[in-house]
Structure formats: C-alpha cells, structure tokens
Design an enzyme around this catalytic site. Structure first.
Site, PDB file in Angstrom:
ATOM      1  N   SER A 100      -6.189  15.287 -33.466  1.00 27.82           N
ATOM      2  CA  SER A 100      -4.781  14.890 -33.389  1.00 27.82           C
ATOM      3  C   SER A 100      -3.869  15.752 -32.531  1.00 27.82           C
ATOM      4  O   SER A 100      -2.720  15.378 -32.308  1.00 27.82           O
ATOM      5  CB  SER A 100      -4.185  14.808 -34.786  1.00 27.82           C
ATOM      6  N   LYS A 123       5.964  18.890 -35.524  1.00 30.74           N
ATOM      7  CA  LYS A 123       5.413  17.669 -36.112  1.00 30.74           C
ATOM      8  C   LYS A 123       5.941  17.501 -37.534  1.00 30.74           C
ATOM      9  O   LYS A 123       6.069  18.499 -38.269  1.00 30.74           O
ATOM     10  CB  LYS A 123       3.885  17.751 -36.107  1.00 30.74           C
ATOM     11  N   SER A 176      -2.810  11.875 -34.034  1.00 33.65           N
ATOM     12  CA  SER A 176      -1.592  11.544 -34.749  1.00 33.65           C
ATOM     13  C   SER A 176      -0.365  12.327 -34.290  1.00 33.65           C
ATOM     14  O   SER A 176       0.748  11.941 -34.617  1.00 33.65           O
ATOM     15  CB  SER A 176      -1.800  11.781 -36.240  1.00 33.65           C
TER      16      SER A 176
HETATM   17  N1  GLN Z   1      -7.553  10.168 -35.482  1.00 31.38           N
HETATM   18  C1  GLN Z   1      -8.243  10.884 -36.514  1.00 31.38           C
HETATM   19  C2  GLN Z   1      -7.934  10.234 -37.828  1.00 31.38           C
HETATM   20  O1  GLN Z   1      -7.370   9.211 -37.817  1.00 31.38           O
HETATM   21  C3  GLN Z   1      -7.815  12.310 -36.502  1.00 31.38           C
HETATM   22  C4  GLN Z   1      -6.479  12.514 -37.077  1.00 31.38           C
HETATM   23  C5  GLN Z   1      -6.035  13.940 -37.088  1.00 31.38           C
HETATM   24  O2  GLN Z   1      -6.624  14.786 -36.409  1.00 31.38           O
HETATM   25  N2  GLN Z   1      -5.050  14.231 -37.914  1.00 31.38           N
HETATM   26  O3  GLN Z   1      -8.242  10.719 -38.866  1.00 31.38           O
END
Ligand code: GLN
Length: 485
Positions: A177, A78, A153
């Site tokens: 995410s 990532k 994400s």
């Molecule tokens: N979707 C969640 C957010 O927008 C979690 C994101 C993540 O785990 N990095 O914060």
C-alpha cells in the site's frame, strides 16, 4: 518559482538561508490545493489553521538557528495514523466521528522535528484495497490521468505528493500500500523493514505485516523521513532496537559490484509489455553503473497472494472486532437490544470489502478450518521468507516491477476482487518476509503513465536500497517529470 514543486531538502536549504519562510511554503501548498484538490480528492481532512500555527513556530525555530531537515516542511498523513485532536477515519463510516486522544509515535516524532501538517489523506477503507475506490467517502484520482486510480491503499498520500499538494507524506504498507500507489503516481515509496518504524497509533489492519513509511518526491527525502520516524519505540513491542544509521549518509556510495537478483518467477506471461521493458532498461542503467545482474529463483512466489489473503484477513477479522459501536465510532440509531446494536453498528458502519475480509478471516480461523487455512498459510509464509534468505546469500538486492500494470481505469476492477488482489502480486511477498523495499520512478508507459521499479533488500538494510535508488535517480530523469493537472 512555485514552492510546492520542491522537495524537503531543497526547501530546507532555502529556509535555513532565510530566503523563504515556512509560512510561504504553506501559502503555496494551500493555493495549490485550492486549485487541484477538486480534481484529485487526495484529502479526507485539511488542517489549514494548524498548519499556519505550526509554520509560525517553525519560523521562529529557524530564526534561532535550531532547524532540522524537516522544520517548517508541510507533510500529509494517511488517515489511519492517529493524530491527537484531528479526526482519523481510516476512510470508514464506522470511524466517521473518531477523534483520537493521542498521537501515533511517528506523529510525535514529526512534531518534534518541526513538521507542518497539511491534513489527513484518503485511503481504501481500513487500508484494504489497491485503488482507493474502497474509501467510504471519495475516489482519489491519479494526477497523471484523472480517469485512473492512484493506486492504494495509500492513494491519497501518493496523489497528494505527486500533485504537489504537500511536500511529502506518510503511508502504511501491509501488502504493497505504499509502493504500489507510489508506482502509479510516479513518486518514491518506502516500506521499511518490519520493526524499523513504530506501529503505535497506526490503526491495525494485519499487525504482523503493517508498517508505516514515507512517500516522497525523491530518494533523498525518503531517507530524511526514515531518519525521523525510524528507531525503537517502547510503546510498540515489535519495534526493534537495531541501530539507526544516518540514512542520508548512505545515498552517495558507489554501486560497483552490487549484486542485483532478478527473480525469474516475476517475469511471467501476462505482465504488461511496457512495464517489463521499462524494468529491463532500468536494470541496464544500474549495470552501466557497475552493478552485477544475476538470475535468481523465489520458488514459492506463486503462493504469496493466497497466503497473504488468509493471514491478512485472519488478523483483520480479529483487529476489527473492536468496532462494536460500544466504545467509539459509529453506533446504529435503531437497535432493539445490545446484541442487535453490535450487529447493526457493524452492518451499517463497514463497507463491502471490509465485510468480505472479516468473513474470510473469521472462516480461516474457525474451528475445523484453522489447520487447513491459517496454520497452512503460516507454514507457507515461512517458506516464502526462506526463499528470500536463500536468495540474499548470493545477491545484495532484488529488483522487480512494483506492479504488473500501470494505473488502471477507475471502475475497471471493482467487480472482480481477485483481479484487484493481483495488483499486489509483486509487493506482497516482501511483507510476508518482513524485508524492506522501495519503489522509485523507473520510466513511463504510453499514455504518460509512470512505471515503478521495486528494489527489495536484506533485513534492516535500507541503506543499500537508498544507495542503489539514489544512484539510479542520479542517472535518470524520471523523478523530475511532473503531471499536468
Ligand atoms: N492491496 C492490498 C490489500 O488490499 C494491500 C493493502 C495494504 O498494503 N494496506 O490488502
């Protein structure tokens, strides 16, 4: 047979027998990427030359008989995990030209294990989002249906694994995410216990929640990767010295008598009917293997999303203060003076969702509001953690859907941040409590869209997650289905 379809453990066996070379796998992966990446857009950066260099080294290690499970295996990373000499953007314009001068600890460990790096994957900017639509560069497509989001994400990592554009990948999980994109793309995603994996070199979003973990094609590969990236790191003061068992050794165990908690607050109106049915069927499969189902209550579940969006944004507003155009990253071309340079660099460098969160977080921390928001959210976080402590007195794991719906259409939620935030309703509590959880393929909805089954466990009990997940995988075929791209 196409090598890119295979798993770490299958390829590693073939490499050790001398049937194939690491170079052959790398050939197969990049051929696949040339064929599918135009439709999927999983990668920010491809590191083809490095991959061939690393494969050559791996092949000589294998010849000398010193290969481990990961030697010569192509993995994707990532783009919020620092890689020495390789651009690391967090899919943000503000880090467009950032090349880290050091490796994250997980990268050092992968290198020491002989992994081969395919590239850096696309993500929501600074890991803020659930669909990869917040990337400043491209929207990654779901390999099962390219009109849909891959989740986020870590959408690039999950899509790359699902599309066979790498053998396995690393993601990061602050509120879901790793697990939610794994669910959307029909692969396995593990968020380890907070403290199990070093965060050194992970670009910080919300430091008390962030955790790096593997995204893989099956449960065995997840265990293999956790073996390599887990364990204490003196460079991360929140990483813990809890003993690291050999997680591949915990796969085969019996699950007779394992107590599964089903939280009644998670099976609510509004959940997709097909998701609910598939999760119920999965629980029956586990019961058939001897596990015992028990209804439990996590009474503070309703507050999780609100609590998370105060704490995560508060931490983000502080963490993202460092991007000021002065030391690294994007700097505006037209500043009148120093202060103007800070303002314009941030204005031009950050995307709308990141700005929204910095403002929310700054507000939650501001004098006069701190007690009403930040302190209150910390208190509720404690209550959520205690819900889990109580539940785990009578059950060994908790099973829920990973996400309330299958992958949604691109553009469906971009105008309504709140509905986007609700995609993480089942994953966020796990981060607030700090416990581990895994998402595994648990069925399909109409439209051939994967459904994720989330198994959460006690602190540092990833072994139990692997045992249950592996038993489930052995008695189902879901993980074997692959998308046709
Ligand atoms: N979707 C969640 C957010 O927008 C979690 C994101 C993540 O785990 N990095 O914060």
């Amino acid at each position: 047979m196409d090598l890119h379809h295979l798993t770490i453990h299958e390829l590693s066996g073939m490499l050790k027998k001398g049937v194939i070379r690491s170079r052959d796998i790398v050939d197969s992966i990049f051929k696949r990427i040339d064929h599918t990446e135009g439709k999927i857009a999983a990668y920010m950066t491809l590191t083809r030359d490095l991959a061939y260099e690393q494969a050559e080294k791996a092949d000589s290690v294998i010849k000398s008989g010193k290969a481990g499970h990961l030697t010569g295996i192509p993995v994707a990373i990532k783009d919020n995990i620092c890689t020495n000499g390789i651009r690391t953007t967090c899919s943000s314009k503000i880090l467009d030209n950032f090349v880290p001068p050091y490796d994250a600890t997980v990268i050092t460990r992968l290198k020491d294990a002989g992994a081969v790096f395919v590239g850096k994957t696309n993500m929501d900017e600074f890991a803020m989002g659930s669909s990869t639509e917040n990337s400043a560069y491209a929207i990654t497509k779901n390999p099962w249906d390219t009109e849909r989001i891959p989740g986020g994400s870590s959408g690039g990592s999950a899509a790359a694994v699902s599309a066979d554009e790498c053998i396995a990948a690393l993601g990061s999980d602050t509120g879901g995410s790793i697990r939610q994109p794994a669910a959307c793309c029909g692969v396995v995603g593990l968020k380890p216990t907070y403290g199990r994996v070093s965060r050194y070199g992970l670009v910080a979003f919300a430091s008390s929640l962030d955790q790096i973990g593997p995204i893989t094609k099956d449960v065995t590969d997840s265990a293999i990767l956790l073996n390599i990236i887990g364990g204490h790191d003196p460079l991360d003061s929140t990483s813990v010295g809890t003993p690291m068992p050999d997680f591949t050794g915990s796969l085969e165990g019996d699950i007779k008598g394992v107590r599964i908690g089903i939280p009644r607050e998670y099976f609510i109106e509004g959940m997709d009917i097909e998701v609910e049915r598939s999760v119920m069927e999965s629980i029956s499969v586990l019961e058939g293997l001897g596990a015992i189902r028990k209804e439990i209550s996590l009474p503070h579940t309703d507050y999780a999303v609100a609590t998370y969006y105060i704490l995560a944004t508060a931490e983000a507003s502080s963490n993202l203060a460092r991007y000021d155009g002065a030391r690294y990253g994007y700097r505006t071309k037209n500043a009148k003076d120093l202060f103007d340079m800070y303002i314009r660099s941030r204005q031009e460098g950050f995307g709308p969702e990141v700005k929204r969160r910095i403002m929310l977080g700054t507000y939650a921390l501001s004098a006069g509001y701190y007690d009403a928001y930040y302190r209150k959210a910390q208190q509720v976080r404690r209550l959520i953690k205690e819900d889990f402590d109580r539940a785990f007195e009578s059950v060994d794991v908790i099973i829920t859907p990973t996400a309330p719906t299958p992958a949604f259409k691109i553009g469906e939620k971009t105008k309504d941040p709140l509905s986007m935030y609700l995609s993480d309703i089942f994953t966020i509590s796990v981060n607030l409590a700090g416990i581990p959880a895994i998402s595994i393929p648990g069925g399909f909805c109409s439209g051939n869209l994967p459904v994720g089954l989330q198994i959460s466990g006690k602190y540092f009990d990833e072994e139990m997650l692997f045992r249950l997940a592996y038993a489930f995988e052995q008695s189902t075929e879901w993980h074997k289905r692959r998308p046709v791209i």
